[in-house]
Enzyme design. Structure first.
Site, PDB file in Angstrom:
ATOM      1  N   SER A 162      29.382  18.202 -16.601  1.00 17.11           N
ATOM      2  CA  SER A 162      28.301  17.809 -17.510  1.00 17.11           C
ATOM      3  C   SER A 162      28.213  16.304 -17.722  1.00 17.11           C
ATOM      4  O   SER A 162      27.192  15.812 -18.194  1.00 17.11           O
ATOM      5  CB  SER A 162      28.489  18.501 -18.868  1.00 17.11           C
ATOM      6  OG  SER A 162      29.687  18.055 -19.491  1.00 17.11           O
ATOM      7  N   ASP A 163      29.268  15.579 -17.394  1.00 14.96           N
ATOM      8  CA  ASP A 163      29.282  14.134 -17.614  1.00 14.96           C
ATOM      9  C   ASP A 163      29.867  13.431 -16.397  1.00 14.96           C
ATOM     10  O   ASP A 163      30.866  12.715 -16.484  1.00 14.96           O
ATOM     11  CB  ASP A 163      30.079  13.798 -18.882  1.00 14.96           C
ATOM     12  CG  ASP A 163      29.920  12.344 -19.305  1.00 14.96           C
ATOM     13  OD1 ASP A 163      28.953  11.700 -18.867  1.00 14.96           O
ATOM     14  OD2 ASP A 163      30.761  11.850 -20.077  1.00 14.96           O
ATOM     15  N   MET A 164      29.207  13.620 -15.264  1.00 15.80           N
ATOM     16  CA  MET A 164      29.683  13.003 -14.039  1.00 15.80           C
ATOM     17  C   MET A 164      29.358  11.519 -14.069  1.00 15.80           C
ATOM     18  O   MET A 164      28.208  11.099 -13.893  1.00 15.80           O
ATOM     19  CB  MET A 164      29.029  13.659 -12.823  1.00 15.80           C
ATOM     20  CG  MET A 164      29.417  13.041 -11.488  1.00 15.80           C
ATOM     21  SD  MET A 164      31.170  13.201 -11.104  1.00 15.80           S
ATOM     22  CE  MET A 164      31.237  14.923 -10.608  1.00 15.80           C
TER      23      MET A 164
END
Length: 233
Positions: A162-164
């Site tokens: 979700s937070d690459m």
């Protein structure tokens, strides 16, 4: 996974060396187990236990709501808590052989309709996030290819991050690539999210370059990363 419940606390773990006291900063400090810390939304503690090194992280909210309610989440059952979900996903990815920090233990503390959460994972020895590395040095074409290959490996196993961003990619002193921070991530069906994840990562590199113009990153590095990603097809 083993689960222990005591009063308002629920701990889950998969190692018989686990002790609930390892979630307590005062205990870690009193026993000289703390080896370092990192400050973000809150303080993340690094400690040593049974000749291994671990990371203790408390879950915080971000954004505007985090200023009002920093760390309380609505409780909708243990399996729906952020710590339990992340722990379970880390276990699954470990079984798939993906390069991630191994989960050690999680804790949920209930407060009326809400809960607070903590997670202990292994510390990846000698690893730095990609921004820290690029702030100091250029990395090779082979390393960029490997970063792309590793991201593709996660995507081939349908792991959605979700937070690459460039801070959640790590390189250790053997040049092994790791991904970290799997809060609010999941294994999901194939879809357009893979392309969106890559776009998010590219924006992250560009943002860091704007912040620090001397960062050792160029658009051509992204092209090399994508060659590594596409080589896995």
């Amino acid at each position: 996974m083993k689960i222990n419940k005591l009063n308002k606390q629920t701990c889950f773990f998969n190692d018989d060396t686990f002790s609930a006291s390892l979630f307590e900063h005062d205990y870690l400090q009193a026993n000289n187990l703390i080896t370092g810390s990192s400050v973000g939304r809150g303080t993340t503690w690094f400690f040593q236990h049974q000749q291994k090194k671990y990371v203790l992280r408390h879950y915080y909210r971000g954004g505007l709501i985090g200023r009002i309610n920093p760390d309380n989440f609505l409780y909708c059952g243990l399996k729906n808590t952020r710590a339990y979900k992340e722990f379970s996903l880390l276990e699954k990815m470990s079984q798939l052989g993906l390069p991630i920090p191994l989960p050690y233990a999680g804790r949920i503390t209930k407060k009326a309709l809400f809960y607070q959460a903590d997670l202990i994972i292994e510390l990846i020895e000698g690893a730095e996030d990609l921004v820290a590395v690029l702030s100091r040095q250029v990395i090779s074409e082979l390393q960029w290819l490997e970063i792309g290959r590793v991201i593709r490996l996660f995507h081939d196993n349908n792991i959605y991050h979700s937070d690459m961003n460039s801070h959640n990619i790590m390189l250790d002193n053997s040049d092994k690539v790791w991904l970290i921070d799997f809060d609010k991530c999941e294994q999901r069906k194939n879809g357009g999210w893979k392309h969106q994840t890559l776009e998010r990562l590219l924006r992250s590199f560009r943002k860091e370059k704007n912040i620090n113009n001397t960062l050792n990153w160029q658009e051509t590095d992204w092209m090399t990363l994508m060659q590594g990603y596409q080589s896995q097809s």
